[in-house]
Design a protein around this motif. Structure first.
Motif, PDB file in Angstrom:
ATOM      1  N   PRO A 134      47.173  45.990  24.753  1.00 53.82           N
ATOM      2  CA  PRO A 134      48.145  46.419  23.849  1.00 53.82           C
ATOM      3  C   PRO A 134      48.837  47.717  24.733  1.00 53.82           C
ATOM      4  N   SER A 135      49.717  48.219  24.332  1.00 55.44           N
ATOM      5  CA  SER A 135      50.258  49.770  24.726  1.00 55.44           C
ATOM      6  C   SER A 135      49.223  50.549  24.490  1.00 55.44           C
ATOM      7  N   GLY A 136      49.391  51.456  25.444  1.00 57.14           N
ATOM      8  CA  GLY A 136      48.134  52.538  25.579  1.00 57.14           C
ATOM      9  C   GLY A 136      47.038  52.114  26.397  1.00 57.14           C
ATOM     10  N   SER A 137      46.903  51.047  26.542  1.00 56.91           N
ATOM     11  CA  SER A 137      45.780  50.607  27.673  1.00 56.91           C
ATOM     12  C   SER A 137      46.034  51.145  29.024  1.00 56.91           C
ATOM     13  N   TYR A 138      45.088  51.136  29.808  1.00 56.24           N
ATOM     14  CA  TYR A 138      45.152  51.917  31.319  1.00 56.24           C
ATOM     15  C   TYR A 138      44.551  50.750  32.126  1.00 56.24           C
ATOM     16  N   LEU A 139      45.084  50.922  33.419  1.00 50.48           N
ATOM     17  CA  LEU A 139      44.588  50.166  34.870  1.00 50.48           C
ATOM     18  C   LEU A 139      43.759  51.430  35.550  1.00 50.48           C
ATOM     19  N   MET A 140      42.427  51.154  35.709  1.00 49.82           N
ATOM     20  CA  MET A 140      41.885  52.177  36.726  1.00 49.82           C
ATOM     21  C   MET A 140      41.326  51.065  37.917  1.00 49.82           C
ATOM     22  N   MET A 141      41.753  51.548  39.258  1.00 51.90           N
ATOM     23  CA  MET A 141      41.606  50.808  40.356  1.00 51.90           C
ATOM     24  C   MET A 141      41.570  51.452  41.758  1.00 51.90           C
ATOM     25  N   THR A 142      40.515  51.004  42.529  1.00 53.97           N
ATOM     26  CA  THR A 142      40.502  51.431  43.810  1.00 53.97           C
ATOM     27  C   THR A 142      40.621  50.267  44.751  1.00 53.97           C
ATOM     28  N   HIS A 143      41.063  50.633  46.044  1.00 54.04           N
ATOM     29  CA  HIS A 143      41.261  49.417  47.128  1.00 54.04           C
ATOM     30  C   HIS A 143      41.307  49.995  48.454  1.00 54.04           C
ATOM     31  N   ALA A 144      40.399  49.249  49.289  1.00 52.60           N
ATOM     32  CA  ALA A 144      40.306  49.611  50.604  1.00 52.60           C
ATOM     33  C   ALA A 144      41.635  49.433  51.379  1.00 52.60           C
ATOM     34  N   ARG A 161      43.857  47.199  20.343  1.00 55.98           N
ATOM     35  CA  ARG A 161      43.406  48.319  20.660  1.00 55.98           C
ATOM     36  C   ARG A 161      43.328  48.893  22.166  1.00 55.98           C
ATOM     37  N   PRO A 162      43.629  50.006  22.351  1.00 53.75           N
ATOM     38  CA  PRO A 162      43.748  50.456  24.011  1.00 53.75           C
ATOM     39  C   PRO A 162      42.393  49.959  24.634  1.00 53.75           C
ATOM     40  N   VAL A 163      42.525  49.558  25.930  1.00 54.37           N
ATOM     41  CA  VAL A 163      41.418  49.232  26.677  1.00 54.37           C
ATOM     42  C   VAL A 163      41.593  49.607  28.160  1.00 54.37           C
ATOM     43  N   ALA A 164      40.798  50.014  28.821  1.00 52.76           N
ATOM     44  CA  ALA A 164      40.792  50.585  30.054  1.00 52.76           C
ATOM     45  C   ALA A 164      40.313  49.342  31.113  1.00 52.76           C
ATOM     46  N   LEU A 165      41.199  48.822  31.819  1.00 53.23           N
ATOM     47  CA  LEU A 165      40.778  47.687  32.669  1.00 53.23           C
ATOM     48  C   LEU A 165      40.440  48.128  33.955  1.00 53.23           C
ATOM     49  N   CYS A 166      39.292  47.995  34.336  1.00 52.76           N
ATOM     50  CA  CYS A 166      38.529  48.696  35.498  1.00 52.76           C
ATOM     51  C   CYS A 166      38.256  48.042  36.751  1.00 52.76           C
ATOM     52  N   LEU A 167      39.018  47.875  37.739  1.00 53.24           N
ATOM     53  CA  LEU A 167      38.968  47.107  39.005  1.00 53.24           C
ATOM     54  C   LEU A 167      38.577  47.821  40.113  1.00 53.24           C
TER      55      LEU A 167
END
Length: 282
Positions: free
Chosen positions: A195-205, A164-170
């Motif tokens: 899986p499809s519908g998951s998200y990538l949340m990310m910030t970077h200097a 099921r969808p997961v938000a990967l937070c980096l």
């Protein structure tokens, strides 16, 4: 996902990991403890404050950058929960600073499930603060390194349903991972198991706006044994290859879905040297 059985449904919050026999190096600055100092925390040592002050002398916006990163995480988490996401994998958690991601998510969706992951023994020592879940939801802490995605994913499976969808937070993590360590490949390997519908949340200097100051900061940190891989907008955008970026796409951190009533102390109309984005896996 709400109301359906998920892994460990009968054990919603597992016992806090032990910090027994953990050795903390107080003679070398550590990014997580420096970040804590920037945020006004107390879980840092003189060596972290000393290096933090050196970074501050090079660019006085560094503490503001730490604060806008936290504010971005809060906004993005609320945005994701509003789209039905109920599972979060937060890699590079850092020293707990309230409100933590699970508190933001569970305030809106009490059934949210969150797995935190970090390789810093200081974070392990404070892991109990990360495990205070709502009765309906769940939290877990893993002592693991982003450079070992198999271990991260194996641990996440114990509490998250990776079908099921997961938000990967980096958040504020990958600028401490060099190209030689395969930063882009590590993100691809983590996303490949979601899986499809998951998200990538990310910030970077980035050094895009302050090249001279950033070069000096990189050298100072390198001399202290800390890797700092500042990437351009284009290099940051590569992390989202194959994903569908959420509007407004790649943006300087404080301009991603700004919310009225959420000012960051010290923030003005200038550009904060970092990018943020959220993207959906098709």
């Amino acid at each position: 996902m709400t109301g359906q059985d998920t892994p460990l449904d009968s054990d919603r919050t597992t016992a806090a990991p032990t910090a027994q026999a953990v050795r903390i190096d107080t003679g070398t600055p550590h990014p997580a403890r420096m970040y804590d100092w920037y945020l006004g925390g107390k879980d840092n040592y003189p060596v972290d404050e000393e290096m933090g002050r050196q970074m501050l002398a090079l660019d006085p916006r560094v503490p503001v950058m730490a604060k806008v990163n936290r504010a971005f995480m809060h906004r993005a988490t609320r945005w994701l929960v509003g789209r039905g996401v109920r599972q979060f994998l937060d890699v590079g958690t850092g020293i707990p600073t309230e409100p933590n991601l699970h508190q933001v998510a569970q305030q809106v969706a009490p059934d949210a499930r969150v797995v935190y992951c970090d390789n810093d023994p200081v974070v392990l020592a404070h892991a109990a603060a990360l495990l205070r879940s709502t009765p309906e939801g769940a939290t877990e802490y893993l002592q693991a390194d982003v450079r070992d995605p198999a271990t991260v994913l194996d641990g996440a499976r114990k509490i998250l349903d990776l079908t099921r969808p997961v938000a990967l937070c980096l958040v504020a993590l990958l600028h401490f991972v060099s190209d030689e360590d395969g930063a882009h490949d590590l993100v691809r390997r983590l996303l490949a198991e979601l899986p499809s519908g998951s998200y990538l949340m990310m910030t970077h200097a980035t050094a895009d706006f302050t090249p001279e100051e950033s070069a000096a900061a990189t050298e100072k940190l390198k001399a202290a044994g800390v890797t700092l891989a500042l990437r351009s907008r284009e290099e940051f955008a590569r992390f989202f290859d194959g994903l569908k970026l959420v509007e407004p796409g790649v943006e300087v951190v404080h301009r991603w879905h700004p919310e009225l009533g959420e000012p960051v102390p010290g923030q003005d109309d200038g550009v904060i040297p970092g990018y943020g984005a959220v993207a959906r896996k098709p």
